[in-house]
Scaffold this active site. Structure first.
Site, PDB file in Angstrom:
ATOM      1  N   TYR A  20     -14.189   9.830  -2.187  1.00 29.35           N
ATOM      2  CA  TYR A  20     -13.266   9.461  -3.262  1.00 29.35           C
ATOM      3  C   TYR A  20     -13.414  10.337  -4.499  1.00 29.35           C
ATOM      4  O   TYR A  20     -12.516  10.372  -5.346  1.00 29.35           O
ATOM      5  CB  TYR A  20     -13.445   7.982  -3.625  1.00 29.35           C
TER       6      TYR A  20
ATOM      7  N   ARG B  77       0.839  -1.207   0.000  1.00 33.41           N
ATOM      8  CA  ARG B  77       0.000   0.000   0.000  1.00 33.41           C
ATOM      9  C   ARG B  77       0.873   1.257   0.000  1.00 33.41           C
ATOM     10  O   ARG B  77       0.566   2.227  -0.700  1.00 33.41           O
ATOM     11  CB  ARG B  77      -0.915  -0.005   1.221  1.00 33.41           C
TER      12      ARG B  77
ATOM     13  N   CYS C 289     -19.216  -2.247   0.830  1.00 34.37           N
ATOM     14  CA  CYS C 289     -18.398  -1.086   1.169  1.00 34.37           C
ATOM     15  C   CYS C 289     -19.088  -0.346   2.305  1.00 34.37           C
ATOM     16  O   CYS C 289     -20.310  -0.405   2.440  1.00 34.37           O
ATOM     17  CB  CYS C 289     -18.241  -0.180  -0.050  1.00 34.37           C
TER      18      CYS C 289
ATOM     19  N   ASN D 172     -10.675  -4.462  -1.328  1.00 37.40           N
ATOM     20  CA  ASN D 172     -10.574  -3.466  -2.390  1.00 37.40           C
ATOM     21  C   ASN D 172      -9.636  -3.903  -3.497  1.00 37.40           C
ATOM     22  O   ASN D 172      -8.717  -4.681  -3.250  1.00 37.40           O
ATOM     23  CB  ASN D 172     -10.061  -2.140  -1.792  1.00 37.40           C
TER      24      ASN D 172
ATOM     25  N   HIS E   5     -16.545   3.330  -4.713  1.00 38.13           N
ATOM     26  CA  HIS E   5     -15.652   4.477  -4.528  1.00 38.13           C
ATOM     27  C   HIS E   5     -15.832   5.528  -5.626  1.00 38.13           C
ATOM     28  O   HIS E   5     -14.932   6.330  -5.880  1.00 38.13           O
ATOM     29  CB  HIS E   5     -14.190   4.037  -4.434  1.00 38.13           C
TER      30      HIS E   5
END
Length: 421
Positions: free
Chosen positions: A244, A90, A164, A144, A194
């Site tokens: 987002y 990440r 989500c 995700n 998102h």
């Protein structure tokens, strides 16, 4: 009823356990298995999970295992909440795209594509194991990028629904502002995972009064502040975009901001270290307050509601989920995965009708869906050219030189996770 959580060693898990304990009348779990390859984390999380159940007098049994096949055996539902490559991957997703002047984020843009490429093959392997163990088991995907992962599962014929926490977060926030019970708040929630907008906030159900204009008039500053957006954006749209959308509506501003501070991954890694130390305390028997800063708010409530509806009659009949489009948004293919209100039951999720969308939203949804098509193709079949095409198609990239540079960086930083590289 037996549930398995793959990725059960996550620091998120105590949030889920707390929900299972509190909402046991909705979802009466008899056995819960936490599955994770990280045995050290699993021991800490599993110990806290058992103490939470014990404190709340939950009679269910919690076990842990590093063996996926053993963990999912005879499970009625399997929740997926894994992170291939961990926080280190990440961290890279959030940094190398900035070198090309593009947003670095774990689910959006080039970083989101990298995560999809690492994740889809692993999830499909797990899903096949679930199908061999129990072909009737439901898979609930919280991993995700949820839209792409859920589409991969559905296209492979698995019984899967994507989940989500964005929608339930808005529901709870609006309920507080309106001083009503969350169950009274129905969202006109439309888009892709998102990439969603709250087009209406209705009291009492899908046909209730739309109080969104009142919410924006009375609480617009607070709502925009929570989104970290300029209030003028929210006022101009007259709807509430998900957080987002900031990466799209203020891309260059976000890139400049990300270049001046530590990555979110670095913050989360430090937080996880502290949380795991807390989890190892034998006196701790509830989720710590610090967990609220980790993210995933209300995930447990959403997961319980969805699992209860898929496995029985305990959940809400209408929920926001990720599932096949099936004509709901007529400008998308039927097999696109969208995030909307759906009627959920033992047979799965059926999207509710959505009014015709303004081209401002429909255009971006169509564009990102095209990117997701290419991203899934790259995840399933590999190859530099497929990665390049997906990046070129993404509306946050869209330039040849950017796509070229990002393709090389993505492959270099993820080679150990890409069988074809």
């Amino acid at each position: 009823m037996k549930l398995a959580v793959v990725g059960g060693g996550s620091t998120y898990t105590p949030e889920l356990i707390d929900g299972f304990a509190r909402l046991r009348d909705t979802l009466p779990i008899e056995e819960l298995v936490l599955v994770d390859p990280a045995a050290d984390r699993l021991e800490l999380v599993g110990g806290l999970a058992r103490r939470i159940f014990a404190k709340q007098d939950h009679a269910g049994r919690i076990t842990t295992t590093t063996d996926v096949d053993a963990g999912v055996a005879d499970a009625d539902a399997v929740l997926l909440q894994l992170r291939v490559g961990g926080q280190a991957a990440r961290e890279r997703d959030e940094t190398w795209p900035l070198e090309c002047g593009c947003v670095g984020q774990e689910t959006t843009g080039a970083g989101g594509l990298a995560k999809a490429l690492r994740t889809v093959p692993v999830v499909l392997d797990i899903a096949e194991r679930v199908r061999r163990a129990n072909p009737d088991a439901w898979i609930i995907d919280f991993t995700n990028p949820v839209g792409i992962v859920t589409r991969a599962l559905l296209q492979a014929g698995h019984k899967a629904v994507g989940l989500c926490n964005v929608a339930i977060g808005f529901q709870r926030k609006f309920a507080r502002l309106l001083d009503v019970n969350p169950s009274e708040v129905h969202l006109d929630h439309v888009g892709l995972n998102h990439l969603t907008w709250e087009l209406g906030v209705r009291l009492g159900g899908p046909d209730g009064e739309n109080v969104l204009p009142r919410l924006l008039a009375e609480h617009g500053e607070a709502i925009a502040g929570d989104l970290r957006m300029d209030r003028r954006i929210v006022d101009r749209l007259g709807v509430v975009p998900s957080y987002y959308l900031r990466y799209f509506y203020a891309h260059d501003e976000v890139v400049r901001e990300l270049g001046t501070k530590p990555s979110r991954a670095a913050e989360v890694a430090a937080m996880e270290k502290e949380l795991l130390a807390m989890y190892g305390d034998p006196a701790l028997d509830e989720k710590p307050e610090l967990l609220a800063k980790r993210g995933g708010a209300f995930y447990s409530e959403a997961a319980v509601d969805l699992a209860a509806s898929l496995l029985g009659d305990g959940g809400s009949p209408v929920q926001v989920v990720n599932t096949y489009n099936r004509g709901t948004l007529p400008f998308l293919p039927d097999d696109a995965v969208i995030e909307v209100q759906a009627r959920v039951g033992r047979d799965g999720a059926a999207p509710l009708p959505v009014p015709a969308l303004d081209p401002l939203y429909a255009g971006l949804i169509a564009n990102v869906t095209a990117y997701e098509d290419l991203a899934l193709d790259a995840a399933l079949r590999g190859g530099r050219d497929r990665v390049f095409k997906a990046l070129l198609a993404h509306p946050l990239i869209g330039q040849f030189n950017y796509a070229e540079g990002l393709t090389d960086r993505l492959i270099a930083h993820n080679r150990e996770h890409l069988a074809w590289a």
